[in-house]
Write a protein that holds these residues in place. Structure first.
Motif, PDB file in Angstrom:
ATOM      1  N   GLU A  46      23.276  93.627  98.800  1.00 29.03           N
ATOM      2  CA  GLU A  46      24.628  93.747  98.289  1.00 29.03           C
ATOM      3  C   GLU A  46      24.905  92.592  97.336  1.00 29.03           C
ATOM      4  O   GLU A  46      24.669  91.430  97.650  1.00 29.03           O
ATOM      5  N   GLU A  47      25.358  92.909  96.155  1.00 26.39           N
ATOM      6  CA  GLU A  47      25.677  91.889  95.162  1.00 26.39           C
ATOM      7  C   GLU A  47      27.072  91.333  95.434  1.00 26.39           C
ATOM      8  O   GLU A  47      28.004  92.076  95.709  1.00 26.39           O
ATOM      9  N   LYS A  48      27.197  90.017  95.331  1.00 24.95           N
ATOM     10  CA  LYS A  48      28.501  89.381  95.533  1.00 24.95           C
ATOM     11  C   LYS A  48      29.168  89.170  94.185  1.00 24.95           C
ATOM     12  O   LYS A  48      28.529  88.774  93.218  1.00 24.95           O
ATOM     13  N   SER A  49      30.477  89.380  94.162  1.00 23.25           N
ATOM     14  CA  SER A  49      31.213  89.136  92.929  1.00 23.25           C
ATOM     15  C   SER A  49      31.457  87.638  92.785  1.00 23.25           C
ATOM     16  O   SER A  49      31.262  86.855  93.719  1.00 23.25           O
ATOM     17  N   THR A  50      31.871  87.235  91.619  1.00 29.21           N
ATOM     18  CA  THR A  50      32.141  85.823  91.363  1.00 29.21           C
ATOM     19  C   THR A  50      33.246  85.311  92.271  1.00 29.21           C
ATOM     20  O   THR A  50      33.169  84.202  92.788  1.00 29.21           O
ATOM     21  N   GLY A  51      34.251  86.124  92.498  1.00 26.90           N
ATOM     22  CA  GLY A  51      35.354  85.722  93.376  1.00 26.90           C
ATOM     23  C   GLY A  51      34.880  85.480  94.799  1.00 26.90           C
ATOM     24  O   GLY A  51      35.301  84.521  95.449  1.00 26.90           O
ATOM     25  N   ASP A  52      33.979  86.347  95.286  1.00 30.01           N
ATOM     26  CA  ASP A  52      33.425  86.165  96.630  1.00 30.01           C
ATOM     27  C   ASP A  52      32.600  84.889  96.722  1.00 30.01           C
ATOM     28  O   ASP A  52      32.649  84.177  97.718  1.00 30.01           O
ATOM     29  N   GLN A  53      31.834  84.604  95.673  1.00 31.41           N
ATOM     30  CA  GLN A  53      31.010  83.395  95.657  1.00 31.41           C
ATOM     31  C   GLN A  53      31.887  82.146  95.664  1.00 31.41           C
ATOM     32  O   GLN A  53      31.587  81.174  96.360  1.00 31.41           O
TER      33      GLN A  53
END
Length: 65
Positions: free
Chosen positions: A23-30
């Protein structure tokens, strides 16, 4: 026709094995994860500092007695 079916099954199986299901994480999640990690590190450092101060106070009391 039988060889063609085996080839298709083999290629399909290979494609399933090489496809990533991560699952790819968005910039906001990171960013949110980094902020949480930083907050945890600050809390840990504050606890360690408090324990060190208590130990130093105990040692000072023992030295006076």
């Amino acid at each position: 026709m039988k060889k063609f079916s085996y080839l298709f099954i083999a290629l399909f199986s290979l494609s399933l094995l090489t496809t990533s299901c991560r699952e790819e994480k968005s910039t906001g999640d990171q960013i949110e994860e980094a902020v949480d990690d930083t907050g945890d590190a600050i809390e840990d450092a504050a606890e360690d500092t408090g324990e060190a101060m208590e130990d130093a106070a105990d040692d000072a009391e023992d030295a006076v007695e």
